[in-house]
Design an enzyme around this catalytic site. Structure first.
Site, PDB file in Angstrom:
ATOM      1  N   SER A  51      45.272  37.754  35.586  1.00 52.57           N
ATOM      2  CA  SER A  51      44.970  38.870  35.782  1.00 52.57           C
ATOM      3  C   SER A  51      45.849  39.420  36.899  1.00 52.57           C
ATOM      4  CB  SER A  51      43.436  39.010  36.272  1.00 52.57           C
ATOM      5  OG  SER A  51      43.453  40.342  36.940  1.00 52.57           O
ATOM      6  N   TYR A  76      35.977  35.557  41.475  1.00 53.02           N
ATOM      7  CA  TYR A  76      36.542  35.963  40.381  1.00 53.02           C
ATOM      8  C   TYR A  76      38.132  35.842  40.576  1.00 53.02           C
ATOM      9  CZ  TYR A  76      38.544  38.847  36.642  1.00 53.02           C
ATOM     10  OH  TYR A  76      39.399  39.333  35.288  1.00 53.02           O
ATOM     11  N   LYS A 113      41.582  33.605  38.707  1.00 54.27           N
ATOM     12  CA  LYS A 113      42.782  34.142  38.133  1.00 54.27           C
ATOM     13  C   LYS A 113      43.955  33.431  38.394  1.00 54.27           C
ATOM     14  CE  LYS A 113      40.413  35.857  34.908  1.00 54.27           C
ATOM     15  NZ  LYS A 113      40.523  35.663  33.491  1.00 54.27           N
TER      16      LYS A 113
HETATM   17  N1  LIG Z   1      39.453  44.108  31.439  1.00 54.36           N
HETATM   18  C1  LIG Z   1      40.323  43.852  32.286  1.00 54.36           C
HETATM   19  O1  LIG Z   1      40.660  44.833  33.272  1.00 54.36           O
HETATM   20  C2  LIG Z   1      40.819  42.524  32.634  1.00 54.36           C
HETATM   21  C3  LIG Z   1      40.539  41.425  32.019  1.00 54.36           C
HETATM   22  N2  LIG Z   1      41.066  40.153  32.227  1.00 54.36           N
HETATM   23  C4  LIG Z   1      40.629  39.143  31.587  1.00 54.36           C
HETATM   24  O2  LIG Z   1      40.611  39.315  30.321  1.00 54.36           O
HETATM   25  C5  LIG Z   1      39.712  38.271  29.605  1.00 54.36           C
HETATM   26  C6  LIG Z   1      39.032  39.167  28.442  1.00 54.36           C
HETATM   27  O3  LIG Z   1      38.252  39.878  29.112  1.00 54.36           O
HETATM   28  P1  LIG Z   1      37.871  41.481  28.631  1.00 54.36           P
HETATM   29  O4  LIG Z   1      38.331  41.616  27.351  1.00 54.36           O
HETATM   30  O5  LIG Z   1      38.557  42.409  29.407  1.00 54.36           O
HETATM   31  O6  LIG Z   1      36.246  41.643  28.594  1.00 54.36           O
HETATM   32  P2  LIG Z   1      35.245  41.153  27.551  1.00 54.36           P
HETATM   33  O7  LIG Z   1      33.923  40.932  28.475  1.00 54.36           O
HETATM   34  O8  LIG Z   1      35.538  42.256  26.424  1.00 54.36           O
HETATM   35  O9  LIG Z   1      35.642  39.908  26.923  1.00 54.36           O
HETATM   36  C7  LIG Z   1      35.316  38.593  27.526  1.00 54.36           C
HETATM   37  C8  LIG Z   1      34.888  37.730  26.604  1.00 54.36           C
HETATM   38  O10 LIG Z   1      34.785  36.309  26.898  1.00 54.36           O
HETATM   39  C9  LIG Z   1      33.622  35.799  26.202  1.00 54.36           C
HETATM   40  N3  LIG Z   1      32.967  34.839  27.032  1.00 54.36           N
HETATM   41  C10 LIG Z   1      32.327  35.063  28.207  1.00 54.36           C
HETATM   42  N4  LIG Z   1      31.968  34.053  28.516  1.00 54.36           N
HETATM   43  C11 LIG Z   1      32.309  32.957  27.776  1.00 54.36           C
HETATM   44  C12 LIG Z   1      31.766  31.435  27.427  1.00 54.36           C
HETATM   45  N5  LIG Z   1      31.030  30.981  28.453  1.00 54.36           N
HETATM   46  N6  LIG Z   1      32.321  31.170  26.244  1.00 54.36           N
HETATM   47  C13 LIG Z   1      33.120  31.715  25.366  1.00 54.36           C
HETATM   48  N7  LIG Z   1      33.348  32.821  25.572  1.00 54.36           N
HETATM   49  C14 LIG Z   1      32.903  33.608  26.705  1.00 54.36           C
HETATM   50  C15 LIG Z   1      32.929  37.169  25.943  1.00 54.36           C
HETATM   51  O11 LIG Z   1      31.871  36.863  25.127  1.00 54.36           O
HETATM   52  C16 LIG Z   1      33.681  38.012  25.532  1.00 54.36           C
HETATM   53  O12 LIG Z   1      34.003  38.081  24.285  1.00 54.36           O
HETATM   54  C17 LIG Z   1      38.791  37.765  30.704  1.00 54.36           C
HETATM   55  O13 LIG Z   1      39.340  36.442  31.028  1.00 54.36           O
HETATM   56  C18 LIG Z   1      39.192  38.833  31.940  1.00 54.36           C
HETATM   57  O14 LIG Z   1      38.866  38.139  33.034  1.00 54.36           O
HETATM   58  C19 LIG Z   1      42.033  40.268  32.931  1.00 54.36           C
HETATM   59  C20 LIG Z   1      42.472  41.330  33.576  1.00 54.36           C
HETATM   60  C21 LIG Z   1      41.856  42.575  33.538  1.00 54.36           C
HETATM   61  C1  LIG Z   2      36.697  43.254  35.597  1.00 49.76           C
HETATM   62  C2  LIG Z   2      37.762  44.031  36.396  1.00 49.76           C
HETATM   63  O1  LIG Z   2      37.505  45.398  36.278  1.00 49.76           O
HETATM   64  C3  LIG Z   2      39.298  43.561  36.044  1.00 49.76           C
HETATM   65  O2  LIG Z   2      39.404  42.368  35.953  1.00 49.76           O
HETATM   66  C4  LIG Z   2      40.605  42.078  36.351  1.00 49.76           C
HETATM   67  O3  LIG Z   2      40.883  40.984  36.303  1.00 49.76           O
HETATM   68  C5  LIG Z   2      41.214  43.307  36.870  1.00 49.76           C
HETATM   69  O4  LIG Z   2      41.949  43.002  38.085  1.00 49.76           O
HETATM   70  C6  LIG Z   2      40.267  44.300  36.897  1.00 49.76           C
HETATM   71  O5  LIG Z   2      39.696  44.198  38.307  1.00 49.76           O
END
Ligand SMILES: NC(=O)C1=CN([C@@H]2O[C@H](COP(=O)(O)OP(=O)(O)OC[C@H]3O[C@@H](n4cnc5c(N)ncnc54)[C@H](O)[C@@H]3O)[C@@H](O)[C@H]2O)C=CC1
Ligand SMILES: C[C@H](O)[C@@H]1OC(=O)[C@H](O)[C@@H]1O
Length: 254
Positions: free
Chosen positions: A144, A157, A161
């Protein structure tokens, strides 16, 4: 041009958001895809359908990435279905926003276990398989922008990352001799389930949008191209790197 023709890609946490978009993007580029998901079977099915639309094979395997046994099972099932693993995208993550001074121990520990420990187990299991196969591979950790900057309600968190990026740097050294590349993808603020509640606050959302020189928050599909690039032979000399995909938010100081 299809960049991942003939490759098997595995993606964790792919029932929603960034993981789903990357899994479907990989299929669009010719890969068969195995996805891990935690609980959301309907979301996993939608992801599978999105992969199959591109004429590729797909399987969904349920499991909690915080459990080391999930990683060995996931890789074994992917190999059983497709014969090999070429690309690991370790994406699963949680971010339960919470203030620092009263952070419950359970919230801190669960965030560490899912994001960092889970990423370690998954990348290690994929690397073991890739070494056995003997023809290299690509490992991508979804880190991230938060690896580089802080967040008041993300003290549990952001270290996970930063840790994932550090893991990719060390793994790049450990695995380079096997032709396995390890990189991290650093999304900025992307509209997904993880921040739906946080960004429901109109003022916060406007502020976050205002920080992005490209003028909008990201959508999951913005992450697919960069992930496919890192997975592909186009990035054959890229390892230990971090690819920041944030619409320019990080550099926008004033
Ligand atoms: N949305 C954002 O602004 C950002 C997200 N990220 C990272 O991107 C990745 C994906 O997140 P998003 O798509 O944004 O959110 P999201 O909530 O849609 O996706 C997260 C996914 O991880 C799964 N998950 C959570 N805990 C789990 C576990 N114990 N075992 C298996 N699967 C699990 C969830 O079911 C979900 O499908 C995360 O690692 C998040 O930290 C990084 C930077 C920014
Ligand atoms: C969950 C937050 O909106 C998201 O997660 C990240 O890793 C980004 O920096 C945002 O803060």
């Amino acid at each position: 041009m299809k960049l991942l023709e003939g490759k098997t890609v595995v993606v964790t946490g792919a029932s929603t958001g960034i993981g789903r978009a990357i899994a479907i993007g990989a299929a669009e580029h010719g890969a068969d895809v195995a996805i891990n998901y935690a609980r959301d079977s309907a979301g996993a099915e939608q992801c599978i359908a999105g992969i199959e639309v591109h004429g590729r094979r797909a399987i969904a395997i349920r499991g909690d990435v915080a459990d080391p046994a999930t990683a060995t099972d996931f890789i074994a099932r992917a190999v059983e279905a497709f014969g090999k693993v070429d690309v690991m995208v370790s994406n699963a993550g949680i971010c339960p926003f919470h203030s620092f001074l009263d952070m419950p121990v359970e919230t801190f520990e669960r965030t560490m276990r899912v994001n960092l420990h889970g990423g370690f187990y998954m990348c290690q299991a994929a690397a073991r398989q890739m070494v056995k196969q003997g023809h290299g591979g690509s490992i991508i950790a979804v880190s991230s922008i938060s690896a580089l900057v802080g967040g008041e309600y993300q003290t549990h968190y952001t270290p996970t990352k930063a840790g994932l990026h550090s893991l990719m740097q060390s793994a790049a050294i450990a695995l380079g001799r096997h032709g396995i590349r390890c990189n991290s993808l650093l999304p900025g603020t992307i509209l997904t389930e993880i921040n739906k509640d946080d960004l429901a606050d109109e003022a916060k959302r406007k502020y976050m949008e205002g920080r992005v020189p490209l003028g909008r928050l990201g959508v999951p599909e913005d992450m697919a191209g960069p992930a496919v690039f890192l997975a592909s032979d186009m990035a054959r000399y890229v390892t230990g790197a971090a690819l920041l995909v944030d619409g320019g938010a990080f550099v926008n100081l004033q």
